[in-house]
Scaffold this motif. Structure first.
Motif, mmCIF file in Angstrom:
data_model
loop_
_atom_site.group_PDB
_atom_site.id
_atom_site.type_symbol
_atom_site.label_atom_id
_atom_site.label_comp_id
_atom_site.label_asym_id
_atom_site.label_seq_id
_atom_site.Cartn_x
_atom_site.Cartn_y
_atom_site.Cartn_z
ATOM 1 N N ALA A 159 0.975 -1.136 -0.168
ATOM 2 C CA ALA A 159 0.060 -0.202 -0.009
ATOM 3 C C ALA A 159 0.982 1.193 -0.088
ATOM 4 O O ALA A 159 2.218 1.092 -0.096
ATOM 5 C CB ALA A 159 -1.041 0.044 1.206
ATOM 6 N N ASP A 160 0.310 2.168 -0.014
ATOM 7 C CA ASP A 160 1.272 3.645 -0.185
ATOM 8 C C ASP A 160 0.548 4.787 0.525
ATOM 9 O O ASP A 160 -0.219 4.576 1.467
ATOM 10 C CB ASP A 160 1.580 3.967 -1.533
ATOM 11 C CG ASP A 160 0.278 4.342 -2.380
ATOM 12 O OD1 ASP A 160 -0.756 4.633 -1.764
ATOM 13 O OD2 ASP A 160 0.440 4.175 -3.495
ATOM 14 N N GLU A 161 0.864 5.988 0.358
ATOM 15 C CA GLU A 161 0.548 7.265 1.242
ATOM 16 C C GLU A 161 -0.969 7.317 1.069
ATOM 17 O O GLU A 161 -1.595 7.937 1.866
ATOM 18 C CB GLU A 161 1.147 8.451 0.530
ATOM 19 C CG GLU A 161 1.039 9.609 1.325
ATOM 20 C CD GLU A 161 2.024 10.518 1.176
ATOM 21 O OE1 GLU A 161 1.981 11.634 2.201
ATOM 22 O OE2 GLU A 161 2.501 10.618 0.028
ATOM 23 N N ARG A 162 -1.604 7.014 0.132
ATOM 24 C CA ARG A 162 -3.005 6.912 -0.392
ATOM 25 C C ARG A 162 -3.711 6.117 0.765
ATOM 26 O O ARG A 162 -4.843 6.711 1.635
ATOM 27 C CB ARG A 162 -3.508 6.610 -1.816
ATOM 28 C CG ARG A 162 -2.900 7.405 -2.721
ATOM 29 C CD ARG A 162 -3.356 6.945 -4.034
ATOM 30 N NE ARG A 162 -2.381 5.732 -4.371
ATOM 31 C CZ ARG A 162 -2.314 4.702 -5.492
ATOM 32 N NH1 ARG A 162 -3.343 5.121 -6.425
ATOM 33 N NH2 ARG A 162 -1.655 3.671 -5.449
ATOM 34 N N LEU A 326 -4.484 -5.845 6.317
ATOM 35 C CA LEU A 326 -3.259 -5.796 5.383
ATOM 36 C C LEU A 326 -2.411 -7.180 5.649
ATOM 37 O O LEU A 326 -2.199 -7.667 6.420
ATOM 38 C CB LEU A 326 -2.466 -4.612 5.876
ATOM 39 C CG LEU A 326 -3.142 -3.216 5.803
ATOM 40 C CD1 LEU A 326 -2.132 -2.331 6.465
ATOM 41 C CD2 LEU A 326 -3.327 -2.979 4.238
ATOM 42 N N LYS A 327 -1.469 -7.440 4.558
ATOM 43 C CA LYS A 327 -0.466 -8.292 4.614
ATOM 44 C C LYS A 327 0.864 -7.982 4.336
ATOM 45 O O LYS A 327 0.874 -7.042 3.417
ATOM 46 C CB LYS A 327 -0.975 -9.560 3.617
ATOM 47 C CG LYS A 327 -2.238 -10.239 4.023
ATOM 48 C CD LYS A 327 -2.470 -11.565 2.846
ATOM 49 C CE LYS A 327 -3.495 -12.547 3.527
ATOM 50 N NZ LYS A 327 -3.813 -13.426 2.796
ATOM 51 N N ALA A 328 1.802 -8.348 4.853
ATOM 52 C CA ALA A 328 3.186 -8.134 4.639
ATOM 53 C C ALA A 328 3.793 -8.551 3.266
ATOM 54 O O ALA A 328 3.614 -9.708 3.178
ATOM 55 C CB ALA A 328 4.294 -8.395 5.858
ATOM 56 N N LEU A 329 4.304 -7.897 2.466
ATOM 57 C CA LEU A 329 5.111 -8.247 1.353
ATOM 58 C C LEU A 329 6.371 -9.106 1.695
ATOM 59 O O LEU A 329 6.793 -10.005 1.328
ATOM 60 C CB LEU A 329 5.206 -7.250 0.390
ATOM 61 C CG LEU A 329 4.333 -6.724 -0.415
ATOM 62 C CD1 LEU A 329 4.893 -5.433 -1.335
ATOM 63 C CD2 LEU A 329 3.646 -7.548 -1.541
#
Length: 466
Positions: A159-162, A326-329
């Motif tokens: 994910a990112d800043e959004r 969420l999930k970790a890459l």
């Protein structure tokens, strides 16, 4: 039965190569029909009651190795060497002279081989923070520190800043609900991790007593500079994780082994000081010989505390990621208050203490944080022998906690954080960003030791509100 691993044997008290070799060969030859659990129980029994196995033709050889270790002198006095051993200092111009003197004193111990000071180094108790010390067949409890296995853990998220902007409220709620800070207490919701089932908790009276505290505090964090924070991660080209060099959302935590580690440290530091008599100025550097029962017990307990610290981070990350869907890459983690059996560049086997220093063997990943308002760095070690394959563990304190409180007001700290785009939950003036050295200066002083892979920028930070 699967092969017993070195780590499994170390955890149950088989601390040297001879014991482990005898154990593996005995199981393979005489007990190959045993399950792994049965084999571990048998080996544990030999260690706990070696006298009962001495006359057994099969188990006697292993029992002898434990008997000889127990019957050693209870107390001994030692003199310091006239000259300190080899010391390499990185970023010396920004290290206080008292920390260097502490390191030089440690290198006068008869068991010391060589040492290094990292550029974030500052005065500590026993070894300075940022001190790395190699010794012969011994472990110094205060060379590891009170917070055994204090470590970093980073989860990189797709994910990112959004995501951060859209779900700021939910992120703050999750970090409030699923973290706990402070010396006492733990999470309101019961936690589980396989480390709680470790047979090592039954190996000593002290560990049995601490099991309940470990259950209660699992997944929580300590006070001081411990933190849990969400932020944005920027990777460099051709990074070691092979992730595209774009912006990622990320979770970073810093914490240790809680009451378990602190009680182990206090208990064995006292034993070390009672049995290893040194000149007064060096007494905090008292060591435990690894060929003694106390030395074996500490090593066993230290490794358990390290595993427990990792378990706390595992629960923190799992709980927060689950709460936010969420999930970790990818995940990266490392200890920085610990002792390891390692080999020096010249081939000498040694115990390397890193008290506030990051392991940095060639190709090894680690995390070096700055402050609540400055970046943390994902790094890869270069295996520099002069640094005993180590790097800094952070920016390092520039002022004492008392000075930090006196040098800034609450409103000035709030403005500093606002300017950095950081929201702080909890926290104290002790940990304000100006209390720390400039992380960029520290990083510049260790270019020989590590290669930067990416930078983490904190955005929502939670710390203990002392």
């Amino acid at each position: 039965m699967g092969n017993l691993k070195t780590k499994e044997l170390t955890q149950i008290g088989y601390a040297d190569n001879k014991q482990r070799s005898l154990a593996v060969n005995m199981i393979a030859k005489h007990f190959k029909h045993y399950s792994k659990t049965e084999a571990i129980n048998l080996l544990t029994g030999i260690r706990q009651q070696p006298d009962a196995h001495l006359n057994n033709a099969i188990t006697g050889k292993i029992a002898e190795t434990f008997i000889s270790k127990i019957h050693e002198p209870v107390s001994a006095s030692y003199e310091l060497k006239d000259q300190h051993g080899p010391l390499n200092i990185f970023g010396e111009e920004n290290i206080e002279p008292s920390a260097i003197k502490q390191m030089e004193l440690a290198l006068k111990l008869p068991v010391s081989i060589r040492g290094a000071l990292m550029p974030d180094a500052h005065n500590g108790y026993g070894l300075p923070i940022g001190g790395v010390l190699a010794v012969k067949n011994a472990v110094i409890p205060y060379g590891v520190g009170m917070d055994i296995g204090c470590r970093m853990a980073l989860s990189i998220i797709d994910a990112d800043e959004r995501f951060l902007k859209r779900y700021t409220h939910q992120i703050k709620q999750a970090i409030n609900d699923h973290t706990h800070f402070g010396i006492d207490g733990g999470l309101s919701e019961s936690q589980y991790h396989e480390v709680l089932d470790s047979p090592v908790f039954n190996q000593t009276t002290l560990l049995k007593k601490l099991h309940g505290k470990a259950i209660k505090q699992l997944g929580s964090s300590g006070s001081g500079n411990h933190f849990v924070e969400f932020g944005l991660m920027a990777f460099y080209e051709d990074n070691a994780l092979n992730l595209p060099p774009k912006q990622y959302f990320a979770l970073l935590s810093h914490s240790g082994s809680r009451g378990l580690g602190a009680n182990i440290a206090r208990h064995y530091t006292q034993i070390a000081m009672d049995t290893c008599k040194l000149p007064r100025e060096a007494q905090p550097l008292a060591w435990l010989n690894l060929d003694t029962e106390a030395g074996q017990e500490y090593w066993l307990s230290m490794n358990l505390a390290g595993d427990y610290a990792k378990a706390c981070h595992d629960r923190i990350h799992a709980n927060l990621l689950k709460a936010l869907g969420l999930k970790a890459l990818s995940q990266v983690e490392n200890h920085h208050n610990f002792a390891w059996k390692d080999t020096l560049p010249d081939g000498t086997e040694a115990i390397i203490h890193r008290k506030g220093a990051t392991p940095a063997h060639a190709g090894e990943l680690g995390i070096i944080p700055g402050s609540m308002a400055t970046p943390a760095y994902l790094v890869m070690g270069k295996g520099n022998g002069d640094a005993l394959q180590s790097a800094s563990h952070g920016a390092g304190r520039a002022t004492s906690r008392k000075e930090a409180r006196e040098n800034i007001t609450g409103s000035a700290m709030k403005k500093m954080l606002t300017d950095a785009g950081v929201t702080l939950i909890g926290g104290s003036l002790d940990e304000n960003p100006s209390a720390y050295k400039n992380i960029e200066t520290v990083m510049a002083a260790q270019q020989q030791l590590i290669e930067v892979q990416g930078k983490f920028y904190p955005r929502i930070v939670r710390m203990d509100n002392e």
